[in-house]
Write an enzyme that holds these catalytic residues in place. Structure first.
Site, PDB file in Angstrom:
ATOM      1  CG  ASP A  28      -5.003   2.157   1.798  1.00 29.79           C
ATOM      2  OD1 ASP A  28      -5.995   1.443   1.537  1.00 29.79           O
ATOM      3  OD2 ASP A  28      -3.835   1.806   1.588  1.00 29.79           O
ATOM      4  CG  HIS A  67      -1.945  -1.063   1.184  1.00 25.92           C
ATOM      5  ND1 HIS A  67      -3.288  -0.803   1.120  1.00 25.92           N
ATOM      6  CD2 HIS A  67      -1.829  -2.411   1.167  1.00 25.92           C
ATOM      7  CE1 HIS A  67      -3.961  -1.948   1.071  1.00 25.92           C
ATOM      8  NE2 HIS A  67      -3.090  -2.937   1.106  1.00 25.92           N
TER       9      HIS A  67
END
Ligand code: UDP
Length: 462
Positions: free
Chosen positions: A117, A24
């Site tokens: 995110d 990520h």
């Protein structure tokens, strides 16, 4: 006219919040580099724990700050369960994220937009609290997220009934080709809640960004674009491996594990072109001992050169006879590889992968054919696309115990390395490589989207 707009050396300031995991952090940090070249100031907020353990050298003017996930001394491992971790992260994260925004405001660099995110939807609530632009960034494919969206809306009721799933913009999927959290309902309730809850407040997000490119997922992107202000901004590999326009951008810049670079590259340099099978299961997957053993012997039996990245915590599962085998001069095992450099090396013939999205995108951008051994989460769905939609590799079939046997893996590796289907796959691989580079190069689909996004941010600059 707002004077401040013209006194600052940047057009807007974004705060970027990744989920604290390599897969990520990499794409979100890479996206920051693209924004920086468009005169956007980027501040990157890692968790305290990650910031202590990472080796960072991003080589650009990105500023690093921290927020707390509530587990500053051990991160996810310290929490004991996904449920505990995610709940604590929501509480400690919301608070420390708000503190960070206040701190940046007070420092004379107020935040104009929060890019968060998709796994952390509470971050949007914090952005709204401060009246700043909220941008969700998805690090999984659009296809996978569309499936989770349908689950969230109750349009795909679980547990799955019937044998197939048919959703707009997606190929017909057998049940087992959906993400494991969907197909094996109840397998990881904490993670299941997380991926489904990504859509709990998405209608409030100002932008929805995907680390993919339009040409790769056209049909499903056209469908989700009817719901939100969607833009594709990927693939987010370092520029060196794509358009080469960002001279400094030669690697991801943050490594949670330290790669054995010279060992890998020296070894690869001694091998003929397209002769090496590269094997890696990414930063998280934990394989069973039996599965490790099957992979080990299939690599040996297939008789190709192989480079296998086995994380230190996984190495005890390797069969001892295998490591000590004196006939094993064809193989090299390292704990972590410089994967991009490896995949780019002309000695590599194929990539045996778990099909994490970053690994798949890397293989696409570097034109490397794949053999898929998906483990869990979105990997099985990515593998479906690799084989049937992008025609860039083959999927191995697991037996009734869920294990891919040595014969099966050997067969797939041989087919990709030197078989008839392998030739087709190689042709497709170079086609996708060209399309990926075009997408991020000047005037490409992702490049134009990033231009548009940056220009809009400049408009919202305070
Ligand atoms: N990676 C690496 N060295 C390794 C294995 C993986 O640098 O030995 C990198 C790889 O290039 C990719 C990331 O780790 O960028 C893994 O991300 P992915 O989405 O494929 O899998 P995850 O780790 O999230 O399961």
């Amino acid at each position: 006219m707002d004077d401040q707009k013209y006194t600052k050396p940047y057009k807007a300031h974004v705060l970027v919040l990744p989920y604290p995991a390599q897969g990520h952090i990499n794409p979100m940090l890479q996206f920051c580099k693209r924004l920086v070249t468009r005169d956007i100031k980027a501040t990157f907020a890692n968790s305290v724990f990650i910031s202590k353990s990472m080796h960072a050298h991003p080589g650009t003017s990105i500023t690093f700050e921290t927020i707390s996930d509530g587990y500053d001394d051990g991160g996810y491992e310290q929490a004991g369960s996904a449920e505990a971790y995610l709940e604590m992260f929501r509480i400690a994260g919301s608070e420390t994220l708000a503190d960070l925004i206040k701190k940046l405001d007070a420092s004379g660099h107020p935040v104009d937009a929060l890019i968060y995110d998709g796994f952390l939807p509470w971050a949007l609530d914090v952005a709204k609290q401060f009246g700043i632009v909220g941008v969700v960034f998805f690090t999984q494919s659009c296809a996978v997220n569309s499936i989770y969206y349908h689950v969230h809306k109750g349009l795909l009721p679980l547990p799955l009934s019937g044998k197939n799933v048919s959703l707009p913009g997606l190929p017909f999927l057998e049940n087992w080709e959906t993400p494991s959290f969907v197909y094996i309902y109840g397998s990881y309730p904490g993670f299941y809640d997380m991926v489904v809850n990504q859509f709990s407040n998405i209608d409030g997000a100002d932008w929805v960004l995907f680390n993919t490119f339009y040409e790769l997922e056209q049909e499903v992107l056209d469908w989700v674009a009817k719901l939100w202000r969607v833009r594709t901004i990927g693939p987010t590999l370092p520029s060196k491996y794509l358009d080469k326009r960002l001279k400094e951008d030669t690697d991801y810049g943050i490594n949670i594990f330290k790669p054995n670079s010279s060992a890998c590259m020296n070894w690869l340099n001694s091998k003929p072109n397209s002769s090496v099978v590269y094997v890696s299961f990414g930063s998280m997957a934990e394989l069973g001992e039996e599965q490790m053993e099957e992979i080990a012997w299939s690599l040996k039996d297939s008789n190709f050169n192989f480079l296998w990245a086995v994380r230190a915590s996984e190495q005890s599962k390797l069969p001892s006879k295998f490591i000590d085998d004196p006939t094993l001069e064809k193989g090299l095992i390292v704990s972590w590889s410089p994967q991009l450099e490896v995949l780019e090396h002309e000695a590599i013939g194929c990539f045996v992968t778990h099909c994490g999205l970053n690994s798949v995108l890397e293989a696409i951008c570097l034109g490397v054919p794949m053999v898929a051994i998906p483990q869990w989460t979105d990997q099985g769905t990515n593998a479906k696309f690799v084989e049937d939609v992008w025609c860039m590799g083959l999927r191995t079939k697991a037996d009734e115990k869920g294990i891919v046997r040595r014969g099966e893996l050997e067969c797939c590796i041989k087919e990709v390395m030197e078989g008839e289907r392998g030739r087709e796959i190689k042709k497709n691989s170079s086609k996708w490589k060209t399309l990926a580079i075009e997408a991020v190069d000047k005037g490409g689909s992702s490049d134009k989207n990033i231009d548009e996004f940056a220009a809009a941010l400049a408009q919202s600059h305070r």
